[in-house]
Design a protein around this motif. Structure first.
Motif, PDB file in Angstrom:
ATOM      1  N   PHE A   1       8.134 -10.663  11.086  1.00  0.00           N
ATOM      2  CA  PHE A   1       7.833  -9.410  10.396  1.00  0.00           C
ATOM      3  C   PHE A   1       8.723  -8.310  10.948  1.00  0.00           C
ATOM      4  CE2 PHE A   1       4.243 -12.160  10.161  1.00  0.00           C
ATOM      5  CZ  PHE A   1       3.790 -12.016   8.866  1.00  0.00           C
ATOM      6  N   GLY A   2       9.539  -7.755  10.103  1.00  0.00           N
ATOM      7  CA  GLY A   2      10.429  -6.690  10.557  1.00  0.00           C
ATOM      8  C   GLY A   2      11.349  -6.286   9.434  1.00  0.00           C
ATOM      9  N   ARG A   3      12.541  -5.832   9.814  1.00  0.00           N
ATOM     10  CA  ARG A   3      13.545  -5.475   8.814  1.00  0.00           C
ATOM     11  C   ARG A   3      14.590  -6.567   8.757  1.00  0.00           C
ATOM     12  NH1 ARG A   3      15.103  -0.214   7.540  1.00  0.00           N
ATOM     13  NH2 ARG A   3      17.188  -0.935   8.069  1.00  0.00           N
ATOM     14  N   HIS A   4      15.391  -6.549   7.707  1.00  0.00           N
ATOM     15  CA  HIS A   4      16.361  -7.631   7.643  1.00  0.00           C
ATOM     16  C   HIS A   4      17.507  -7.386   8.609  1.00  0.00           C
ATOM     17  CE1 HIS A   4      20.239  -7.780   5.348  1.00  0.00           C
ATOM     18  NE2 HIS A   4      19.919  -6.563   5.044  1.00  0.00           N
ATOM     19  N   GLU A   5      17.645  -6.149   9.057  1.00  0.00           N
ATOM     20  CA  GLU A   5      18.537  -5.863  10.174  1.00  0.00           C
ATOM     21  C   GLU A   5      17.933  -4.682  10.933  1.00  0.00           C
ATOM     22  OE1 GLU A   5      22.084  -5.031   8.013  1.00  0.00           O
ATOM     23  OE2 GLU A   5      21.235  -3.258   7.078  1.00  0.00           O
ATOM     24  N   ASP A   6      18.356  -4.474  12.188  1.00  0.00           N
ATOM     25  CA  ASP A   6      17.823  -3.363  12.961  1.00  0.00           C
ATOM     26  C   ASP A   6      18.033  -2.049  12.211  1.00  0.00           C
ATOM     27  OD1 ASP A   6      17.809  -5.450  14.811  1.00  0.00           O
ATOM     28  OD2 ASP A   6      18.023  -4.061  16.484  1.00  0.00           O
ATOM     29  N   GLY A   7      17.182  -1.096  12.457  1.00  0.00           N
ATOM     30  CA  GLY A   7      17.365   0.209  11.828  1.00  0.00           C
ATOM     31  C   GLY A   7      16.054   0.956  11.729  1.00  0.00           C
ATOM     32  N   THR A   8      16.165   2.262  11.574  1.00  0.00           N
ATOM     33  CA  THR A   8      14.976   3.101  11.521  1.00  0.00           C
ATOM     34  C   THR A   8      14.153   2.788  10.275  1.00  0.00           C
ATOM     35  OG1 THR A   8      16.135   4.851  12.669  1.00  0.00           O
ATOM     36  CG2 THR A   8      14.175   5.488  11.446  1.00  0.00           C
ATOM     37  N   LEU A   9      12.873   2.616  10.461  1.00  0.00           N
ATOM     38  CA  LEU A   9      11.983   2.387   9.325  1.00  0.00           C
ATOM     39  C   LEU A   9      12.057   3.575   8.379  1.00  0.00           C
ATOM     40  CD1 LEU A   9       8.889   0.872  11.146  1.00  0.00           C
ATOM     41  CD2 LEU A   9      10.439  -0.319   9.586  1.00  0.00           C
ATOM     42  N   GLU A  10      12.166   3.288   7.117  1.00  0.00           N
ATOM     43  CA  GLU A  10      12.393   4.362   6.157  1.00  0.00           C
ATOM     44  C   GLU A  10      11.110   4.984   5.614  1.00  0.00           C
ATOM     45  OE1 GLU A  10      14.792   2.362   3.268  1.00  0.00           O
ATOM     46  OE2 GLU A  10      16.437   2.111   4.695  1.00  0.00           O
TER      47      GLU A  10
ATOM     48  N   PHE B   1       0.828  -1.204   0.000  1.00  0.00           N
ATOM     49  CA  PHE B   1       0.000   0.000   0.000  1.00  0.00           C
ATOM     50  C   PHE B   1       0.869   1.262   0.000  1.00  0.00           C
ATOM     51  CE2 PHE B   1      -3.006   3.147   1.566  1.00  0.00           C
ATOM     52  CZ  PHE B   1      -4.192   2.743   0.980  1.00  0.00           C
ATOM     53  N   ALA B   2       1.880   1.282   0.871  1.00  0.00           N
ATOM     54  CA  ALA B   2       2.649   2.509   1.047  1.00  0.00           C
ATOM     55  C   ALA B   2       3.950   2.505   0.268  1.00  0.00           C
ATOM     56  CB  ALA B   2       2.921   2.748   2.530  1.00  0.00           C
ATOM     57  N   GLY B   3       4.271   1.403  -0.403  1.00  0.00           N
ATOM     58  CA  GLY B   3       5.458   1.389  -1.250  1.00  0.00           C
ATOM     59  C   GLY B   3       6.772   1.328  -0.492  1.00  0.00           C
ATOM     60  N   GLY B   4       6.733   0.980   0.795  1.00  0.00           N
ATOM     61  CA  GLY B   4       7.978   0.854   1.568  1.00  0.00           C
ATOM     62  C   GLY B   4       8.759  -0.359   1.112  1.00  0.00           C
TER      63      GLY B   4
END
Ligand code: FMN
Ligand code: SF4
Ligand code: FES
Lengths: 154, 909, 428
Positions: free
Chosen positions: B181-190, B164-167
């Protein structure tokens, strides 16, 4: 950096240019063949080469069974753990193999030579139990013959 | 309307929905997880199971997923049969095998869809006796908290974030019951829309990290309907207060505006309200002290001084603000007189807003509301980096690419709600979005074409598109062949569409761009595409309302002061140093006898003031904002402000009173004030209907701001005083500060907090819509004040001749950032950490041409302006010959843009 | 009747030394004649009609009539393109080892089947989706594809005619769910291989939303002989109304486990006889007739004919036709535990019942096997066998797991109960 040869090989799996990312599983296979496993750097390189985000590619990489996202030994032993092999003595074979190598399932020998993982049905159920080392299939494996089977893999 | 049979009883349904939606519309309690009104059906969670029967004879039936079943004539189902009830309870039981049961310490507790569904299905006894699998959580940055162990794997987060949001940096990993469900490594969601995960997630995996330090249970907030003030779109929000502090912002559904979602600036910008150093009482400069020192004074002292200032002859100049309400600006205008009222926009900003208003008022094209954007099927964007300028518009434009695949899917018998087959073809068959901007943006991934050029060249492309659509639209003259071809392609796409949309705005600082966009939309209208939309963004929350009021610009005001035509200047909610060269503002302030600043926060302008009056923020008062498409929306107080803080318009009224001006002090409350406003400025006539008057009652009672379960009403301040204070009165709205009243009978547009029995989460909204994804019962909030001209409207704009740039110089333009460019949200700690540090953006080849590379320090030398030293950021996606400077970032002085100049390696200091 | 491929069209020509037929060898026994005949003399619809008339049913397990499936693909000038044909060579169902022989023994027959099927639906691009562990098949297909391209059977303007077809080998990186046809399409697209909603069916909206046919290896290997020899011949091969022969296999403790091509309708007992019966001293207790996701049958079922319609009448399915034997020295609970481990591990994680229900089942069966069963465990298992059944989950993986589970709970009820009662496994 992906070598030109690897890039070329990956390109050969891009059959429809508008679907570059479709080659990502092949790309992971190719890179893993060269490097043994897919580290974060390899993942990022493949993702960039195919125009994907590393997050998306990792979602694919971790979904499947044959891609290693952790280091493995020089030779990966896949022991068939499915039902026909189980009936035909998989558990005995497994114990013998693990004892021989001194590792638990999923672990790598101290000398970095072997990693042992369970595998789903290898599709030779009439010749159970079976295992694969690298690309080589062994059927009707007699636990007593293990040492000889492992010998050539250095 | 088709009829379906529920337990043999016929009921009528809408007919274009799936069975789950039909059952929701009928008010039945059918549990679900993976379905979401904006995200459609996925069929993954299996929670919405009901039993379907072949015919009257069939008594066994079979279980189907209602979200995947078209609701068609003659369908026979049961929701309450034993089989489907057992299955639904089992779904929860399965989810609960690993769920940590940590509701007491979970931020979602009390507004958790999983809690609601657990109760609804009746699963209450735990049979699973084995270990739970556990996950490691991730640090996703300052805005969103991650607690993966609570996950029930409904896949909504990735479907929202990615599809939906293209992230691109949130995904699902691994498989079977290890899915993560998350990122492939820690870090601020872009993604700029990451905060929506908090509401999209039906349990406590993603929660509001800024809320953590002052957590409050859902039922313990005081809330009121409100409007986001951080950009021009006016998304509807529900701020929540407790203990005198603003604690969070949630989305407030308005189909016409933001629908279900907010951007992260809107959701997390609120913390500026809680800034500890905010002025809370009137302050006066300590004249003899060194530096800028202030002392707090009583209201009486301040009003005495200001009353005298206004009364005792000589004009006082008032400078309004596009971030202040219509009421505040009008009150200032009333105080100083129309002839002394200036808009507080720079000359350039004012010209851009004037051009925008002219185009929408005098042309034939309609401005679609924000909420209508997703219905358009071809889009042409001129000059706007929407994600950073008008974020929700970007989110909505992103949805337009689905319309073409959707139409194809429909032809194959796939209904719109069956979103996954539609998403599948979106890569190859998405609808056209053409983007012409000086530099790249986050919508480029869906663009059918991107055109990187100077504002002038973008305008020329626009004029060429208009000419290609309708030959009587003026031709911009000779153009490069590729530009011509692109114009033809864009024109063809727009003509072929059922609902073409043209988007533009002030970001390029180019009136030509605004006019070119108008020509394109008008050409479409005149070619019979009456559905064509013309959507302009604006700079700030009330830019349009301010422009409608009319008045001079900032440079005029400065001239008036510098010519000695004013004895005092009152600045309303405006930091002049953000709008004009510091040398000009300094000169003006020095020349003005007395500087009065009314604002929420201390700003560089406030620091130079003689008197500062503490103004209420959107959370602490009432007022009306006119958004970019001319829709007036009311925000209502949620928070009794500290100290003497009050609405700017109340301060201005007090000054009037203190000055003894009885004629303009009839009004004591918002309703009477609005009547006065409308009398004077008929363009605002409909503003009085934006919200019901303060006298409005439901069943004889006011509308509660607190829930029935609000805790500690009489005791929450017992540590300060044991006696319960008088309940605050609100003169300006029909809302009471307590829990008394009839919440369920409140008109939905006045409702801030949606709740019905059994539905405590954000999902309760579907119970207040006329149909799923429809307007709120009784209508959405907001009233349009602007409509396009009747008939054919004014003639096309003629393209201005383009001046060619001197060789060797670059064109400097501004670049906006969602985090950091907007003044108020930039003061919220969460947003501030995401704001970039100032830089200069260059094409790598332009940088290389002067021996500069990424990260090196450059000196930017612009005509008539002080040199600025900034580190270089290189991006291939910026037009050659253009450099961009971020707007309004902390630490970056004002630069008047566009301007031409050069860059060079900064000499070593 | 000296032609070995007459009665055994799939395996009759396969060499016993384990080497594959080269292109020349394959052509020598009439290989690619069907392609020549079809491309020069048959309309695409004629090929489909012949396959339909032959009564060929899908050999991937579900038995859907192949010709009917092909006929659902949009044809004609305004049909969307590219259209795709995909070979499901993901063979990963435990106990199934039939496609391996066809892939390794005679890759050209599969390629010829692909060309014919692709011609019938006027596909532009075809993929063979091959299990990653089938490395021998990978090498041989590579070689055979090269030969076929060189010979002009594949590529642009096949045999000089107007029609072109690209056929590519895609190696899977491993997951059982990739065998499910819509999950397979996601895997081919380079995505996580979760299944897709049906409808729309792949025939209408498949790979990248374009019309796509997915067929099993064995299914497609049947196509060249059907086109070459006709529908009547094919029907005549079978002992039941289901046309043709079938690959049948036996694994477990038989004397000579193995794989044979025999007429459809061959009985379970006859197949067991091919394997030489049970090993000496062992008694047959249970039969999983066609891969892990079919219900247990028992020694009383030896007369049951293996075909798509007969096996369901006794409460199971023919599935892949490769059966797994349970003997009296092997613990049925342990066997079910192994199967449940497989299904729980291979769940894709998309839908709740399968993702969270199967691990629970696996743990309960494991606990029972380990002597830690509880009184109410069997209730838990029975409930799962019911609630993970057909139609309730997103795809057929979980219902596949309930087949051996549910039938074992009935057939081996005593064994389960004894484990719980004695708190130990009698076989260990
Ligand atoms: C979980 C699951 C796994 C499957 N695995 C395979 C497989 O490995 N090979 C196969 O041909 N079909 C497999 N199938 C069946 C396919 O979905 C599909 O029905 C088949 O490929 C169609 O080909 P056919 O019509 O030629 O049989 C599987 C189905 C399911 C639900
Ligand atoms: S049944 Fe299992 S494999 Fe199939 S979609 Fe559901 S989770 Fe995935
Ligand atoms: S809401 Fe219907 S399956 Fe999830």
């Amino acid at each position: 950096m992906l070598s030109d040869a690897i890039k070329q090989e990956i390109e050969s799996h891009i059959h429809e240019p508008e679907h570059r990312a479709a080659a990502c599983t092949e790309a992971l296979r190719i890179v893993q063949r060269e490097r043994g496993w897919i580290d974060d750097e390899s993942l990022a390189e493949v993702a960039e080469f195919l125009g994907m985000s590393p997050h998306e590619l990792d979602g694919v990489a971790t979904f499947f069974n044959l891609i290693h996202r952790r280091p493995v030994g020089r030779h990966v032993i896949r022991v068939c753990a499915s039902v026909s092999c189980w009936v035909m003595g998989y558990e005995g074979l497994r114990e013998k193999l693990l004892a021989h190598l001194g590792v638990e399932m999923g672990e790598t020998t101290a000398d970095g030579r072997f990693t042992v993982v369970p595998n789903q049905c290898l599709g030779c159920c009439d010749r159970a139990p079976a295992l694969m080392i690298g690309r080589d299939l062994y059927r009707d494996v007699n636990p007593d013959a293990l040492e000889a089977i492992l010998e050539p893999y250095r | 309307m088709p009829t379906i049979f529920i337990d043999g009883k016929p009921v009528e349904i809408q007919g274009n929905e799936n069975l789950l939606e039909a059952l929701i519309e009928l008010g039945l309690n059918v549990p679900y997880f993976c379905w979401h009104p904006a995200l459609g059906s996925a069929g993954a969670c299996r929670q919405c199971a009901v039993t379907q029967y072949k015919d009257e004879q069939d008594t066994r039936g079979r279980i189907v997923m209602s979200c995947m079943t078209p609701a068609v004539e003659g369908l026979r189902i049961s929701v309450d049969d034993a089989a489907s009830k057992e299955f639904r309870a089992s779904i929860i039981e399965w989810m609960m095998t690993y769920h940590p049961h940590d509701c007491p310490v979970c931020d979602e507790g009390g507004e958790c869809h999983l809690q609601d569904m657990t109760v609804m299905t009746g699963h209450s006894y735990r049979r699973y006796r084995f270990d739970k699998r556990t996950h490691r959580n991730q640090d996703l940055g300052p805005l969103v908290n991650h607690e993966m162990n609570r996950c029930i794997e409904c896949y909504r987060c990735v479907r929202f974030y990615k599809d939906f949001a293209g992230g691109t940096d949130l995904d699902v990993f691994s498989s079977h019951n290890h899915v993560y469900f998350g990122r492939h490594e820690d870090g601020t969601l872009e993604s700029e829309f990451s905060g929506n995960l908090v509401e999209v997630c039906p349990t406590g995996v993603f929660t509001d990290k800024t809320l953590k330090k002052h957590f409050t249970r859902r039922w313990d907030y005081t809330t009121a309907p409100s409007v986001c003030t951080h950009c021009s779109l006016g998304c509807n929000i529900t701020p929540g207060e407790r203990y005198g502090e603003l604690r969070r912002i949630r989305n407030r559904y308005n189909r016409d505006v933001n629908g279900y979602f907010l951007c992260d600036r809107g959701r997390y910008g609120y913390e500026f309200v809680n800034e500890p150093r905010r002025p809370k009482r009137p302050m006066r400069r300590v004249p003899e002290a060194a530096g800028n020192q202030f002392r707090e004074v009583t209201r009486e002292e301040a009003m005495g001084a200001l009353g005298a200032l206004v009364r005792d002859g000589g004009p006082v100049i008032g400078i309004g603000s596009p971030r202040a309400s219509v009421e505040a600006n009008f009150a200032l205008r009333l105080l100083v007189g129309a002839e002394n009222f200036y808009l507080g926009l720079s000359k350039d900003e004012n010209a851009l807003m004037a051009a925008t208003l002219e185009a929408v008022l005098e042309g034939p094209a309609r401005q679609p509301s924000l909420g209508e954007i997703p219905k358009h099927d071809a889009v042409f964007i001129l000059g706007e980096d929407l994600t950073n300028v008008a974020p929700l518009a970007a989110l909505h434009v992103r949805q337009t690419v689905r319309n073409k695949p959707r139409a194809r899917a429909r032809a194959l018998g796939i209904p719109d709600w069956n979103v996954l087959p539609v998403s599948r073809v979106i890569d190859t068959e998405r609808g056209p979005v053409h983007i012409a901007t000086p530099y790249g943006g986050k919508l480029d991934d869906i663009a059918a074409s991107t055109f990187r050029a100077t504002p002038d060249a973008i305008a020329q492309l626009g004029f060429a598109v208009a000419h290609a659509i309708a030959t009587d639209a003026p031709d911009p003259g000779p153009l490069p062949e590729e530009t011509r071809a692109l114009a033809a392609r864009i024109a063809a796409d727009l003509l072929e569409a059922e609902r073409p949309l043209v988007v533009a705005g002030p970001s390029c600082d180019s009136v030509e761009v605004i006019r070119a966009a108008a020509n394109v939309a008008w050409a479409l209208c005149r070619r019979g595409r009456t559905t064509a939309g013309l959507f302009y963004t604006a700079h700030e929350a009330n830019s349009v309302g301010l422009e409608m009021m009319g008045g001079g610009h900032l440079e005029d005001a400065a001239a008036a002061v510098l010519e000695g035509r004013a004895r005092a200047v009152i600045v309303l909610e405006n930091d002049l140093y953000r709008r004009a060269d510091a040398r000009l503002v300094d000169a003006m302030i020095e020349k003005a006898g007395t500087l009065v600043v009314i604002d929420h926060l201390m700003t560089p302008t406030g620091i130079r003031a003689d008197i500062v009056l503490p103004a209420a923020t959107f959370a602490e008062g009432a007022g009306t904002l006119v958004n970019n498409v001319g829709s007036a929306q009311r925000f209502i107080e949620v928070l009794r402000p500290a100290g003497e803080i009050t609405e700017s318009w109340r301060w201005l009224r007090r000054i009037n009173t203190a000055a003894g001006r009885s004629t303009v002090t009839q009004w004591v409350d918002l309703d009477s004030f609005l009547r006065e406003l409308v009398g004077e400025l008929p363009v605002f006539a409909r503003i009085v209907n934006v919200a019901p008057p303060a006298s409005f009652r439901v069943g004889g009672r006011k509308i509660p701001r607190q829930s029935h379960r609000y805790s500690g009403r009489t005791a929450m301040n017992a540590n300060i005083a044991v006696s319960e204070g008088a309940v605050a009165q609100d003169l300006d709205s029909p809302l009471a500060f307590t829990m008394e009243g009839f919440p369920r009978m409140t008109p939905a547009k006045l409702m801030a907090s949606f709740w019905t029995p059994g539905w405590n989460s954000a999902q309760s909204i579907t119970r207040f819509q006329e149909e799923v994804n429809g307007p709120l019962e009784g209508g959405d909030p907001g009233i349009r004040l602007i409509e396009p001209a009747a008939g054919d409207g004014r003639p096309y704009y003629a393209p201005a001749p383009v001046a060619s740039a001197a060789t060797g110089t670059l064109l400097a333009i501004e670049r906006l950032h969602i985090f950091g460019s907007e003044e108020l949200s930039a003061r919220a700690p969460g947003i501030a950490t995401l704001a970039p540090t100032p830089y200069v953006l260059l094409h790598p080849e332009d940088a290389a041409a002067v021996g500069l590379a990424e990260g090196e320090m450059a000196e930017v030398l612009l005509t008539d302006q002080l040199p600025v030293r900034l580190p270089v950021v290189c991006a291939p996606a910026i037009a050659r010959g253009v450099l961009a400077l971020p707007r309004g970032l902390s630490g970056l002085p004002f630069v008047s843009l566009p301007a031409s100049g050069t860059v060079r390696k900064a000499p070593v200091a | 009747m000296s032609d070995p491929t007459h009665d055994l069209p799939l395996t009759g020509a396969i060499k016993t030394d384990g080497t594959p037929l080269s292109l020349r060898e394959y052509e020598a026994i009439g290989g690619y004649a069907a392609v020549r005949a079809a491309l020069s003399g048959l309309a695409p619809a004629d090929v489909t009609a012949r396959v339909k008339d032959a009564g060929l049913r899908g050999r991937g397990g579900a038995g859907f009539p192949t010709g009917i499936k092909w006929a659902l693909v949009p044809m004609g000038d305004d049909a969307p393109h590219p259209k795709y044909l995909v070979v499901n060579a993901d063979e990963m169902e435990p106990g199934t080892f039939k496609d391996r022989l066809l892939l390794e023994g005679n890759p050209h027959q599969l390629i010829e089947g692909v060309i014919l099927a692709a011609y019938a639906i006027q596909a532009d691009i075809a993929y063979i989706f091959l299990r990653g562990e089938y490395t021998v098949a990978e090498d041989r297909l590579h070689h055979a594809l090269h030969e076929a391209y060189e010979a002009g059977y594949l590529g642009r303007h096949i045999l000089g005619g107007p029609w072109s077809l690209g056929l590519h080998l895609h190696m899977s990186i491993g997951r059982y769910i990739c065998g499910e046809e819509t999950a397979l399409l996601n895997a081919l697209e380079g995505k996580r291989a979760t299944p897709r909603t049906k409808p729309p069916f792949p025939q209408i909206s498949g790979l990248w939303g374009k019309p796509t046919i997915v067929n099993n290896v064995e299914t497609l290997c049947n196509v060249p002989p059907i086109v070459a020899r006709g529908a009547e011949w094919f029907k005549g091969l079978s002992r039941t109304p289901n046309g043709g022969t079938k690959m049948f296999g036996v694994s477990g403790k038989a004397k000579r486990p193995g794989l044979w091509e025999r007429p459809l309708g061959t009985t379970i007992g006859e197949i067991l006889d091919l394997a030489g019966g049970m090993r000496d001293g062992l008694t047959l207790r249970g039969i999983i007739p066609g891969g892990a996701s079919t219900d247990f049958l028992g020694p009383e079922h030896l007369d049951v004919q293996m075909d798509f319609d007969t096996v369901p009448k006794v409460g199971s399915r023919m599935g892949t036709g490769t059966m797994i034997l349970l003997d009296d020295r092997t613990c049925p609970v342990g066997m079910v535990h192994n199967l449940m481990q497989f299904f729980a591990q291979e769940s894709c994680g998309w839908c709740t019942p399968c993702r969270d229900g199967l691990p629970w089942v696996q743990k309960v069966v494991g606990a029972i096997e380990a002597g830690q069963g509880r009184e109410d465990d069997l209730d838990v298992l029975r409930r799962h066998a019911r609630l993970l059944g057909p139609g309730l989950t997103f795809c057929a993986l979980a219902p596949g797991a309930t087949a051996p589970l549910g039938s074992a709970l009935v057939r081996f009820k005593d064994d389960f109960e004894r484990h719980i009662r004695d708190q130990r496994c009698a076989w260990n």
